[in-house]
Design an enzyme around this catalytic site. Sequence first.
Site, PDB file in Angstrom:
ATOM      1  N   LYS A 132     -15.369  43.089 -55.254  1.00 35.85           N
ATOM      2  CA  LYS A 132     -14.308  44.052 -55.597  1.00 35.85           C
ATOM      3  C   LYS A 132     -13.144  43.365 -56.326  1.00 35.85           C
ATOM      4  O   LYS A 132     -12.637  43.881 -57.319  1.00 35.85           O
ATOM      5  CB  LYS A 132     -13.768  44.742 -54.329  1.00 35.85           C
ATOM      6  CG  LYS A 132     -14.834  45.482 -53.544  1.00 35.85           C
ATOM      7  CD  LYS A 132     -14.249  46.209 -52.334  1.00 35.85           C
ATOM      8  CE  LYS A 132     -13.724  45.290 -51.249  1.00 35.85           C
ATOM      9  NZ  LYS A 132     -14.760  44.539 -50.528  1.00 35.85           N
ATOM     10  N   ARG A 156     -10.134  30.877 -47.834  1.00 37.33           N
ATOM     11  CA  ARG A 156      -9.401  31.843 -47.026  1.00 37.33           C
ATOM     12  C   ARG A 156      -9.743  31.641 -45.557  1.00 37.33           C
ATOM     13  O   ARG A 156     -10.897  31.385 -45.230  1.00 37.33           O
ATOM     14  CB  ARG A 156      -9.795  33.268 -47.436  1.00 37.33           C
ATOM     15  CG  ARG A 156      -8.842  33.911 -48.413  1.00 37.33           C
ATOM     16  CD  ARG A 156      -9.368  35.205 -48.964  1.00 37.33           C
ATOM     17  NE  ARG A 156      -9.719  36.215 -47.963  1.00 37.33           N
ATOM     18  CZ  ARG A 156     -10.038  37.474 -48.263  1.00 37.33           C
ATOM     19  NH1 ARG A 156     -10.044  37.866 -49.516  1.00 37.33           N
ATOM     20  NH2 ARG A 156     -10.349  38.337 -47.329  1.00 37.33           N
ATOM     21  N   ARG A 213     -10.550  52.150 -45.940  1.00 39.25           N
ATOM     22  CA  ARG A 213     -11.625  51.383 -45.309  1.00 39.25           C
ATOM     23  C   ARG A 213     -12.165  52.098 -44.069  1.00 39.25           C
ATOM     24  O   ARG A 213     -13.071  51.599 -43.433  1.00 39.25           O
ATOM     25  CB  ARG A 213     -11.053  50.029 -44.880  1.00 39.25           C
ATOM     26  CG  ARG A 213     -11.714  48.808 -45.512  1.00 39.25           C
ATOM     27  CD  ARG A 213     -10.965  47.613 -44.983  1.00 39.25           C
ATOM     28  NE  ARG A 213     -11.530  46.349 -45.294  1.00 39.25           N
ATOM     29  CZ  ARG A 213     -11.126  45.561 -46.289  1.00 39.25           C
ATOM     30  NH1 ARG A 213     -10.200  45.974 -47.127  1.00 39.25           N
ATOM     31  NH2 ARG A 213     -11.646  44.367 -46.441  1.00 39.25           N
ATOM     32  N   ARG A 272     -16.113  40.665 -39.769  1.00 43.46           N
ATOM     33  CA  ARG A 272     -15.725  41.500 -40.912  1.00 43.46           C
ATOM     34  C   ARG A 272     -16.898  42.364 -41.374  1.00 43.46           C
ATOM     35  O   ARG A 272     -16.714  43.530 -41.722  1.00 43.46           O
ATOM     36  CB  ARG A 272     -15.236  40.609 -42.066  1.00 43.46           C
ATOM     37  CG  ARG A 272     -13.894  39.948 -41.743  1.00 43.46           C
ATOM     38  CD  ARG A 272     -13.564  38.854 -42.736  1.00 43.46           C
ATOM     39  NE  ARG A 272     -13.410  39.325 -44.096  1.00 43.46           N
ATOM     40  CZ  ARG A 272     -13.572  38.572 -45.171  1.00 43.46           C
ATOM     41  NH1 ARG A 272     -13.898  37.300 -45.043  1.00 43.46           N
ATOM     42  NH2 ARG A 272     -13.385  39.076 -46.366  1.00 43.46           N
ATOM     43  N   ARG A 296     -16.891  31.077 -51.128  1.00 41.77           N
ATOM     44  CA  ARG A 296     -15.756  31.570 -51.922  1.00 41.77           C
ATOM     45  C   ARG A 296     -14.526  30.669 -51.734  1.00 41.77           C
ATOM     46  O   ARG A 296     -14.219  30.223 -50.640  1.00 41.77           O
ATOM     47  CB  ARG A 296     -15.408  32.997 -51.491  1.00 41.77           C
ATOM     48  CG  ARG A 296     -14.203  33.569 -52.237  1.00 41.77           C
ATOM     49  CD  ARG A 296     -14.152  35.056 -52.148  1.00 41.77           C
ATOM     50  NE  ARG A 296     -13.733  35.542 -50.842  1.00 41.77           N
ATOM     51  CZ  ARG A 296     -13.589  36.845 -50.561  1.00 41.77           C
ATOM     52  NH1 ARG A 296     -13.857  37.743 -51.473  1.00 41.77           N
ATOM     53  NH2 ARG A 296     -13.215  37.223 -49.371  1.00 41.77           N
TER      54      ARG A 296
HETATM   55  P1  AMP Z   1      -9.742  41.948 -48.104  1.00 40.42           P
HETATM   56  O1  AMP Z   1      -8.907  41.019 -48.892  1.00 40.42           O
HETATM   57  O2  AMP Z   1      -9.857  43.300 -48.719  1.00 40.42           O
HETATM   58  O3  AMP Z   1     -11.082  41.357 -47.727  1.00 40.42           O
HETATM   59  O4  AMP Z   1      -8.970  42.192 -46.707  1.00 40.42           O
HETATM   60  C1  AMP Z   1      -8.715  41.115 -45.821  1.00 40.42           C
HETATM   61  C2  AMP Z   1      -8.374  41.653 -44.447  1.00 40.42           C
HETATM   62  O5  AMP Z   1      -7.195  42.476 -44.528  1.00 40.42           O
HETATM   63  C3  AMP Z   1      -9.424  42.551 -43.795  1.00 40.42           C
HETATM   64  O6  AMP Z   1     -10.437  41.818 -43.126  1.00 40.42           O
HETATM   65  C4  AMP Z   1      -8.558  43.351 -42.819  1.00 40.42           C
HETATM   66  O7  AMP Z   1      -8.219  42.585 -41.690  1.00 40.42           O
HETATM   67  C5  AMP Z   1      -7.277  43.566 -43.630  1.00 40.42           C
HETATM   68  N1  AMP Z   1      -7.328  44.818 -44.412  1.00 40.42           N
HETATM   69  C6  AMP Z   1      -7.275  44.947 -45.762  1.00 40.42           C
HETATM   70  N2  AMP Z   1      -7.330  46.233 -46.137  1.00 40.42           N
HETATM   71  C7  AMP Z   1      -7.432  46.947 -44.994  1.00 40.42           C
HETATM   72  C8  AMP Z   1      -7.544  48.327 -44.707  1.00 40.42           C
HETATM   73  N3  AMP Z   1      -7.569  49.254 -45.679  1.00 40.42           N
HETATM   74  N4  AMP Z   1      -7.620  48.701 -43.403  1.00 40.42           N
HETATM   75  C9  AMP Z   1      -7.590  47.813 -42.416  1.00 40.42           C
HETATM   76  N5  AMP Z   1      -7.496  46.489 -42.608  1.00 40.42           N
HETATM   77  C10 AMP Z   1      -7.432  46.047 -43.882  1.00 40.42           C
END
Ligand code: AMP
Length: 211
Positions: free
Chosen positions: A13, A159, A87, A170, A126
């Site tokens: 994404k 990360r 999400r 996750r 990554r």
């Molecule tokens: P990402 O960078 O999109 O992989 O998001 C990293 C982390 O941020 C996720 O594993 C969640 O802990 C949190 N997070 C990001 N977006 C959301 C969302 N829409 N709802 C809940 N948690 C989120």
Amino acid sequence: MNIILFGAPGAGKGTQSALLVERRTMKHISTGDIFRSHIKQQTELGRSAKVYMDQGKLVPDSIVVGMVEDVLKGLGSQNFILDGFPRTVPQAEALEGMLKKNGLEIGKALFLEVPMDDLMGRLTGRRVCSGCGATYHIASKPTQRAGVCDLCGSEVIQRADDKEDVIRTRLEAYETSTAPLKAYFAAQGKFSAVGGTGQTEDVYRRLVGQM
Ligand code: AMP
């Protein structure tokens, strides 16, 4: 057209959003990036979110929805990509209300489809730039100089939530809470699946072909 880009962690994404931003001058709204920026700046919101993120769990809907509402309020006329939001189904329902209130509309919810077996390798390998956020992969897209970003020269790091045990949580959160959004958007006639494997440029072509 405003779009939602969703898929499992590691589906690409962020990579595809970066291309859309560059080539279609869209605004990128990534809830993960916003949380990471809050954590860096040590805000209250960042402290609350970090507890969940470090464990690979979703941040509660109440926290995420309020944060996105603030972003949507400040949007101009530029088309946007929602990356990593919604999400959960309750987040998608809240989004509908927020869009209506702000006179905005989503054209498509594009789902980046990558087999589960590929995701672990994508995520453990990554690396991200601590300065500009550019993403790399130790095997498929290494930096030219080890540990140094090709674009801005900052340090490239892993990360904290890209460690194997956290990734498992996750992926489980994705299966339980995010995958049901496919049916949710299909019922609205906005869902399209895009094959997310292969070359980045091929995925991009397939993606824009659905917009
Ligand atoms: P990402 O960078 O999109 O992989 O998001 C990293 C982390 O941020 C996720 O594993 C969640 O802990 C949190 N997070 C990001 N977006 C959301 C969302 N829409 N709802 C809940 N948690 C989120």
